[in-house]
Motif scaffolding. Structure first.
Motif, short mmCIF file in Angstrom:
data_model
loop_
_atom_site.label_atom_id
_atom_site.label_comp_id
_atom_site.label_asym_id
_atom_site.label_seq_id
_atom_site.Cartn_x
_atom_site.Cartn_y
_atom_site.Cartn_z
N THR A 56 0.84 -1.20 0.00
CA THR A 56 0.00 0.00 0.00
C THR A 56 0.87 1.25 0.00
O THR A 56 2.07 1.18 0.23
N ASP A 57 0.24 2.38 -0.25
CA ASP A 57 0.96 3.66 -0.28
C ASP A 57 1.60 3.94 1.08
O ASP A 57 1.03 3.60 2.11
N PRO A 58 2.77 4.60 1.08
CA PRO A 58 3.45 4.91 2.34
C PRO A 58 2.89 6.18 3.01
O PRO A 58 3.61 7.15 3.25
N ASP A 59 1.59 6.17 3.25
CA ASP A 59 0.94 7.31 3.90
C ASP A 59 -0.05 6.79 4.93
O ASP A 59 -0.17 5.58 5.13
N TYR A 60 -0.76 7.70 5.60
CA TYR A 60 -1.68 7.28 6.66
C TYR A 60 -2.79 6.35 6.16
O TYR A 60 -3.01 5.29 6.74
N PRO A 61 -3.49 6.68 5.05
CA PRO A 61 -4.52 5.75 4.57
C PRO A 61 -3.93 4.38 4.20
O PRO A 61 -4.54 3.34 4.49
N GLY A 62 -2.74 4.38 3.61
CA GLY A 62 -2.09 3.10 3.26
C GLY A 62 -1.82 2.26 4.50
O GLY A 62 -1.98 1.04 4.50
N MET A 63 -1.40 2.93 5.58
CA MET A 63 -1.13 2.23 6.84
C MET A 63 -2.43 1.71 7.44
O MET A 63 -2.49 0.60 7.96
N ARG A 64 -3.51 2.48 7.37
CA ARG A 64 -4.82 2.03 7.88
C ARG A 64 -5.28 0.78 7.14
O ARG A 64 -5.75 -0.17 7.75
N ILE A 65 -5.15 0.80 5.80
CA ILE A 65 -5.54 -0.36 4.99
C ILE A 65 -4.71 -1.58 5.39
O ILE A 65 -5.22 -2.67 5.60
N ARG A 66 -3.40 -1.38 5.50
CA ARG A 66 -2.48 -2.45 5.89
C ARG A 66 -2.88 -3.05 7.24
O ARG A 66 -2.92 -4.26 7.41
N ASN A 67 -3.21 -2.18 8.20
CA ASN A 67 -3.61 -2.65 9.54
C ASN A 67 -4.93 -3.42 9.50
O ASN A 67 -5.09 -4.41 10.21
N MET A 68 -5.88 -2.96 8.67
CA MET A 68 -7.16 -3.66 8.54
C MET A 68 -6.93 -5.07 7.99
O MET A 68 -7.53 -6.04 8.46
N ILE A 69 -6.05 -5.18 7.01
CA ILE A 69 -5.75 -6.49 6.42
C ILE A 69 -5.05 -7.37 7.44
O ILE A 69 -5.39 -8.55 7.59
N MET A 70 -4.09 -6.80 8.19
CA MET A 70 -3.35 -7.59 9.18
C MET A 70 -4.25 -8.09 10.31
O MET A 70 -4.00 -9.14 10.88
N GLU A 71 -5.28 -7.33 10.64
CA GLU A 71 -6.21 -7.80 11.66
C GLU A 71 -6.95 -9.04 11.19
O GLU A 71 -7.20 -9.95 11.96
N ARG A 72 -7.29 -9.08 9.90
CA ARG A 72 -8.03 -10.21 9.34
C ARG A 72 -7.09 -11.36 8.98
O ARG A 72 -7.42 -12.52 9.16
#
Length: 173
Positions: A56-72
């Motif tokens: 994902t992009d190296p920005d805040y939304p990219g990190m949020r998406i990454r964290n959502m995926i890692m939770e699942r």
């Protein structure tokens, strides 16, 4: 053209286009922060059959998406492009990144797990990372762990099973 067996999770169409230009690979698009349960289900199923790499992009939304995926999908593979390599004329993102940076990110994939502590907080503090942004960013770069603050670096070092000795060796100390 190098084939990537895992499916690469990206944010949008322009990211898919650049991945397909550089690799023989399939992608799943999250549509940015519009990622929903249907997409997360698809990522989870795909990870069980082919494996998934999150880019994902190296920005805040990219990190949020990454964290959502890692939770699942906790043990999903991760690839990081540095912010400095992903700045375009008007935007920051994978589609704006230098091609070499994307290739390097996908050659240095990491998998995080949460079950083992390989570096203690005391060892981490002894490395003089806190308060030294240059040193912190150097360690993020050396181990291809993306970008974040000191606390995030500490978590990611443990999740990637990197010890104090590994850090000192890479730093040449």
């Amino acid at each position: 053209m190098e084939k990537i067996k895992e499916v690469i999770v990206v944010e949008g169409k322009t990211d898919t286009a650049i991945i397909k230009k550089l690799f023989d690979a399939d992608t799943i698009e999250t549509h940015g922060l519009a990622i929903d349960d249907k997409i997360l289900d698809l990522i989870e199923q795909t990870n069980q059959t082919r494996g998934v790499i999150v880019l994902t992009d190296p920005d805040y939304p990219g990190m949020r998406i990454r964290n959502m995926i890692m939770e699942r999908v906790p043990h999903v593979k991760q690839a990081f492009v540095d912010k400095k390599d992903a700045i375009g004329k008007k935007k920051l993102g994978i589609a704006e990144a230098r091609e070499e940076a994307i290739i390097e990110a996908l050659q240095n994939v990491v998998t995080f797990t949460k079950d083992i502590q390989t570096i203690t907080w005391q060892e981490f503090i002894s490395l003089d990372i806190i308060g030294d942004k240059k040193r912190r960013l150097e360690i993020y770069d050396l181990f291809h762990l993306g970008y974040g603050n000191a606390k995030t670096l500490y978590k990611r070092l443990n999740m990637a099973h990197i010890s104090k000795e590994d850090i000192l060796k890479k730093l040449g100390e």
